[in-house]
Structures are given as structure tokens and as C-alpha cells.
Design a protein around this motif. Structure first.
Motif, PDB file in Angstrom:
ATOM      1  N   ALA A  40       0.840  -1.216   0.000  1.00 24.24           N
ATOM      2  CA  ALA A  40       0.000   0.000   0.000  1.00 24.24           C
ATOM      3  C   ALA A  40       0.872   1.263   0.000  1.00 24.24           C
ATOM      4  O   ALA A  40       0.557   2.265  -0.669  1.00 24.24           O
ATOM      5  CB  ALA A  40      -0.920  -0.017   1.219  1.00 24.24           C
ATOM      6  N   GLU A  41       1.982   1.209   0.761  1.00 24.09           N
ATOM      7  CA  GLU A  41       2.888   2.371   0.801  1.00 24.09           C
ATOM      8  C   GLU A  41       3.505   2.632  -0.568  1.00 24.09           C
ATOM      9  O   GLU A  41       3.639   3.795  -0.999  1.00 24.09           O
ATOM     10  CB  GLU A  41       3.989   2.115   1.831  1.00 24.09           C
ATOM     11  CG  GLU A  41       4.955   3.291   1.983  1.00 24.09           C
ATOM     12  CD  GLU A  41       6.039   3.026   3.021  1.00 24.09           C
ATOM     13  OE1 GLU A  41       6.953   3.840   3.131  1.00 24.09           O
ATOM     14  OE2 GLU A  41       5.933   1.972   3.714  1.00 24.09           O
ATOM     15  N   LEU A  42       3.876   1.576  -1.303  1.00 23.30           N
ATOM     16  CA  LEU A  42       4.445   1.754  -2.646  1.00 23.30           C
ATOM     17  C   LEU A  42       3.421   2.374  -3.584  1.00 23.30           C
ATOM     18  O   LEU A  42       3.761   3.259  -4.410  1.00 23.30           O
ATOM     19  CB  LEU A  42       4.921   0.395  -3.169  1.00 23.30           C
ATOM     20  CG  LEU A  42       5.514   0.406  -4.585  1.00 23.30           C
ATOM     21  CD1 LEU A  42       6.731   1.349  -4.644  1.00 23.30           C
ATOM     22  CD2 LEU A  42       5.876  -1.000  -5.029  1.00 23.30           C
ATOM     23  N   ASP A  43       2.162   1.960  -3.439  1.00 25.81           N
ATOM     24  CA  ASP A  43       1.119   2.530  -4.309  1.00 25.81           C
ATOM     25  C   ASP A  43       0.934   4.023  -4.012  1.00 25.81           C
ATOM     26  O   ASP A  43       0.776   4.836  -4.964  1.00 25.81           O
ATOM     27  CB  ASP A  43      -0.211   1.803  -4.068  1.00 25.81           C
ATOM     28  CG  ASP A  43      -0.155   0.376  -4.573  1.00 25.81           C
ATOM     29  OD1 ASP A  43       0.705   0.066  -5.437  1.00 25.81           O
ATOM     30  OD2 ASP A  43      -0.996  -0.475  -4.119  1.00 25.81           O
ATOM     31  N   ARG A  44       0.962   4.446  -2.764  1.00 24.82           N
ATOM     32  CA  ARG A  44       0.814   5.866  -2.433  1.00 24.82           C
ATOM     33  C   ARG A  44       2.009   6.662  -2.943  1.00 24.82           C
ATOM     34  O   ARG A  44       1.874   7.788  -3.450  1.00 24.82           O
ATOM     35  CB  ARG A  44       0.697   6.048  -0.905  1.00 24.82           C
ATOM     36  CG  ARG A  44      -0.641   5.586  -0.344  1.00 24.82           C
ATOM     37  CD  ARG A  44      -0.840   6.113   1.074  1.00 24.82           C
ATOM     38  NE  ARG A  44       0.207   5.681   1.963  1.00 24.82           N
ATOM     39  CZ  ARG A  44       0.216   4.563   2.650  1.00 24.82           C
ATOM     40  NH1 ARG A  44      -0.822   3.732   2.567  1.00 24.82           N
ATOM     41  NH2 ARG A  44       1.221   4.255   3.444  1.00 24.82           N
ATOM     42  N   THR A  45       3.201   6.066  -2.800  1.00 29.33           N
ATOM     43  CA  THR A  45       4.405   6.763  -3.266  1.00 29.33           C
ATOM     44  C   THR A  45       4.328   7.008  -4.764  1.00 29.33           C
ATOM     45  O   THR A  45       4.662   8.105  -5.262  1.00 29.33           O
ATOM     46  CB  THR A  45       5.652   5.945  -2.916  1.00 29.33           C
ATOM     47  OG1 THR A  45       5.708   5.767  -1.509  1.00 29.33           O
ATOM     48  CG2 THR A  45       6.915   6.643  -3.393  1.00 29.33           C
ATOM     49  N   ASN A  46       3.891   6.018  -5.522  1.00 30.02           N
ATOM     50  CA  ASN A  46       3.761   6.188  -6.986  1.00 30.02           C
ATOM     51  C   ASN A  46       2.763   7.296  -7.315  1.00 30.02           C
ATOM     52  O   ASN A  46       2.978   8.098  -8.247  1.00 30.02           O
ATOM     53  CB  ASN A  46       3.312   4.868  -7.636  1.00 30.02           C
ATOM     54  CG  ASN A  46       4.445   3.847  -7.675  1.00 30.02           C
ATOM     55  OD1 ASN A  46       5.617   4.236  -7.792  1.00 30.02           O
ATOM     56  ND2 ASN A  46       4.106   2.551  -7.602  1.00 30.02           N
TER      57      ASN A  46
END
Length: 431
Positions: free
Chosen positions: A159-165
Motif C-alpha cells: 500500500a505504501e508503494l502505491d501511495r508513493t507512486n
């Protein structure tokens, strides 16, 4: 004178002889005439009747009894052989030849010191294996919980990677943050893989622990069996036959005697086809008829019932049907396996039959009946000869007067007078 005397003497002799003859003739005439005047003597009547004893049979229900012979056997017989070897340390009180024992009685015990020690060691090994199994099961639970936490962490990193993108696309975050999020996600995935491997390893160890427990359980059961083999327990109730074991004696896989169940004795009966046909049912099975077994020459007897049919080899290489009867009471009968016995089989009751003394039936199965004072020979349908009685199925003889003892000079056509047979005459006719 001499010549003259001789003729005179001759003449006198002739006159005397003539006179004597005349006198004898007159006496004979008188006797004959007197006899003619006497009344005639009574003569015996040529047609005098003979008095005979008779029986008068009446139709009734008769229960036939067949007499057969057989030998008593004991189907429940056990040879007593200890399963272990060793020194005898305990013997049942009163155990001797002919003693009665009960199922579960401890007949003897061998020295079981080593066997008891082996059992304790096996029980300790089982306890250790169960402890290890418990620990392995706990490790599985811990590995499952750890894997669940790692799974949650992986979900957070994804989920954190998706927000960062999304933020980088808006220009809010620096591209360097993207690499950091990807590295964190990769580390989370690696941790999940390690957790799965740890769970699999814990499960393998748990399976090994289960196997160890099973093996330890088998070892305990084997040790218990070995220990139990040092005690010889009576498997059935019965009479002990053998020599009394002695404490301190060494035994090794050899019989100490036998136990015979005297409460389940059987009789093997050799039957003729005629008897067999009367005691079997429509489907060929043996009827459960009551019997009485008696040892010949004694008053020892016991009741029982027909039980079943079996097959035995006959002397002519054919099969022979053998009836098996089971005794229902032997405690006070005094009968023993191997005894030859006479068996009375009480057959099903038959209606409307006649029963006459055996002496009343002639060898050609006929009887002498009295019809209006005259003997008449009648045929008799003999159904069964039973001891001192004969069972007849000839209804025409019902109510007829039948001679008790038809032998001797008594023949058909003779005129007789009848009298009912007395109890004494009946008893004498049976002898």
C-alpha cells in the motif's frame, strides 16, 4: 376096574367144564342187561372255549422316544502354555489335577523383574516423546502467528508503494522515495517467504514427533504384553488336568496341563437314516428336541437338547451326518468327556395313534382280535417299536379286543372267552 374108572373120570370132567361155562355165560348176560338199564354218562362238550387276556387300545396323542448311543466330548478345551520363560514365583492356591478354576484366575506368575523394568523405560520414553510433540505443536502455532504478522507487514508495504507512486506522479514526492518503498516491499516479501519456510519446518518436526509418540506407544504396549505374558491367566472356567506347578520351578514354552469346560459338554450321536429323518425339519436342520443322556449300567444322567448337524468321514469314504447334542446341566450329572452314553430323544408328539404291548404283535405285524367270541387275524400297521410297547397307525383296531399273548395254540377261528389283562399279566408279557 381100572379100565372102567378112566372113562368115568373123563365124563365127570366134561360135565364140570360145561357147567362152569354155562354159569359164566349167565353172568355176562346179566351184566350186559344191567348196563343197558343205566343212564348214559355226560360227555365233555367238544366246543369248550379258552379264556384269554385282551387289551383294548384307544386312539391318543403319543410322544415317541428314540434310543440312540453316542460319546461325550468337550469342545471347550484349552492347553495351558505360558507365553514366557522363567522361574515360577507364584502359584494359585488349590491348583492341582481335577481342581475347578474360574475365568480370570491367576494360575501362576513367572519372575517379571526385567519385564517390569522394560515397561517403565518404555513409559518414560513415551512421556518424553509426548513432551516433544507438544513442543512441536506449539512451534507450529508460533510460526503461524509470525507468518500472519509478516503478511500484514507485506500488505502495508504494498500500500505504501502505491501511495508513493501516486504522489510522484503529482510531483509531490522525490523519485528517490520510490526506490526506498520498493526496497521495503522486497524485504517484506522475503520475510514472508522465510516465515512460510519456518512454518513448514515446524510442521515436519511435528510429524516426526507424532511418529516418535506412536513408536513409543507401541514400545509400551509391547512391554505390557511381555509383562502380562509372565502371568498365566485361566482363559475359561473348567477342570484343570495336569501336575501342580511348584514355586521356584523353571518353565519354558511347555504345557502345564489343560482346562476343560465341563459346563458345555456335547454328545456326538451316530444315527440311522430312519432316526435322522424323524428329528430334522423341512429345511434339513436338526430340531431342538429334548434329550436325556444316561451312562449305561448306572443312574448317572443329564438333560440336554439337540443342537446341530455336522459331517464326518464314514468308513466307506463317504460323508456321514453326525448329530450334536448339547448337555444343559452337568454339574451334578457325573458325566465326563469320553463317556459312552445312551440317549433318549423325545420326538414331536403324534396324534390319533394306538399303543399296544409288544407281546400282542406277531412277527408278521399282525394281531389276533376277538370278534363275537371268535379269534380273527388282522393286519397291523406298525409305526414304531418302542421298548415294551408298539405304536400302531391302524385306526381299524381302535376299541377292538386284542390278545395280550397270541402265541401258542391260539389260532384264528378258535372260540374264546375274554377278560381284561391284569397289571400282573401285562408285566409278565413284557418280560
Amino acid at each position: 376096574m381100572t379100565r372102567l374108572a378112566r372113562p368115568l373120570l373123563l365124563a365127570a370132567a366134561l360135565l364140570a367144564a360145561g357147567g362152569f361155562a354155562t354159569w359164566q355165560g349167565s353172568r355176562l348176560d346179566a351184566a350186559i342187561s344191567g348196563e343197558d338199564r343205566r343212564p348214559p354218562r355226560p360227555r365233555k362238550e367238544a366246543s369248550a372255549r379258552t379264556e384269554v387276556s385282551v387289551v383294548t387300545p384307544a386312539p391318543s396323542a403319543i410322544t415317541p422316544v428314540s434310543t440312540v448311543y453316542g460319546q461325550i466330548s468337550a469342545p471347550n478345551r484349552v492347553t495351558l502354555i505360558p507365553s514366557a520363560s522363567g522361574r515360577i514365583v507364584e502359584v494359585l492356591d488349590g491348583l492341582r489335577d481335577g481342581a475347578r478354576v474360574t475365568t480370570g484366575d491367576l494360575l501362576l506368575r513367572l519372575d517379571d523383574t526385567e519385564a517390569a523394568l522394560s515397561l517403565r523405560e518404555a513409559e518414560a520414553a513415551l512421556a518424553s516423546a509426548e513432551t516433544t510433540r507438544k513442543e512441536r505443536r506449539r512451534n507450529i502455532t508460533e510460526a503461524q502467528e509470525t507468518l500472519a504478522l509478516l503478511g500484514e507487514l507485506l500488505a502495508l508495504k504494498e500500500a505504501e508503494l502505491d501511495r508513493t507512486n501516486a504522489l510522484i506522479e503529482k510531483g509531490t514526492y522525490s523519485p528517490n522515495l520510490l526506490e526506498t518503498s520498493r526496497a521495503a516491499l522486497l524485504a517484506a516479501r522475503q520475510s514472508v517467504s522465510q516465515g512460510e519456510a519456518a512454518l513448514a519446518a515446524s510442521r515436519d518436526l511435528a510429524r516426526q514427533a507424532e511418529i516418535a509418540v506412536d513408536q513409543a506407544t507401541l514400545a509400551v504396549e509391547s512391554a505390557e504384553t511381555t509383562l502380562a505374558d509372565h502371568a498365566l491367566i485361566a482363559p475359561i472356567s473348567g477342570i484343570f488336568s495336569g501336575e501342580r506347578p511348584i514355586a521356584g520351578q523353571h518353565l519354558s514354552d511347555s504345557s502345564i496341563g489343560t482346562l476343560v469346560d465341563m459346563d458345555s459338554l456335547e454328545i456326538r450321536l451316530d444315527l440311522t437314516q430312519a432316526v435322522l429323518s424323524r428329528i430334522t425339519g423341512p429345511e434339513g436342520g436338526l430340531l431342538a428336541l429334548p434329550i436325556t443322556a444316561t451312562r449305561p449300567g448306572s443312574e448317572v444322567s443329564a438333560p440336554g437338547r439337540l443342537d446341530r448337524l455336522t459331517i464326518a468321514d464314514a468308513s466307506d469314504d463317504s460323508d456321514q451326518s453326525i448329530a450334536i447334542a448339547r448337555l444343559t446341566s452337568t454339574r451334578t450329572a457325573g458325566l465326563r468327556p469320553g463317556d459312552f452314553v445312551e440317549v433318549q430323544i423325545t420326538e414331536p408328539t403324534l396324534d390319533d395313534l394306538l399303543s399296544v404291548p409288544a407281546s400282542s404283535v406277531l412277527p408278521d405285524d399282525s394281531v389276533l382280535a376277538v370278534t363275537e367270541g371268535v379269534l380273527e387275524r388282522l393286519p397291523a400297521l406298525v409305526l414304531r417299536r418302542q421298548g415294551e410297547r408298539v405304536i400302531l397307525a391302524t385306526q381299524a383296531l381302535a376299541g377292538r379286543e386284542i390278545l395280550l399273548l397270541p402265541g401258542g395254540e391260539l389260532q384264528a377261528g378258535m372260540r374264546v372267552t375274554t377278560s381284561p389283562a391284569s397289571p400282573l399279566a401285562l408285566a409278565e408279557s413284557a418280560e
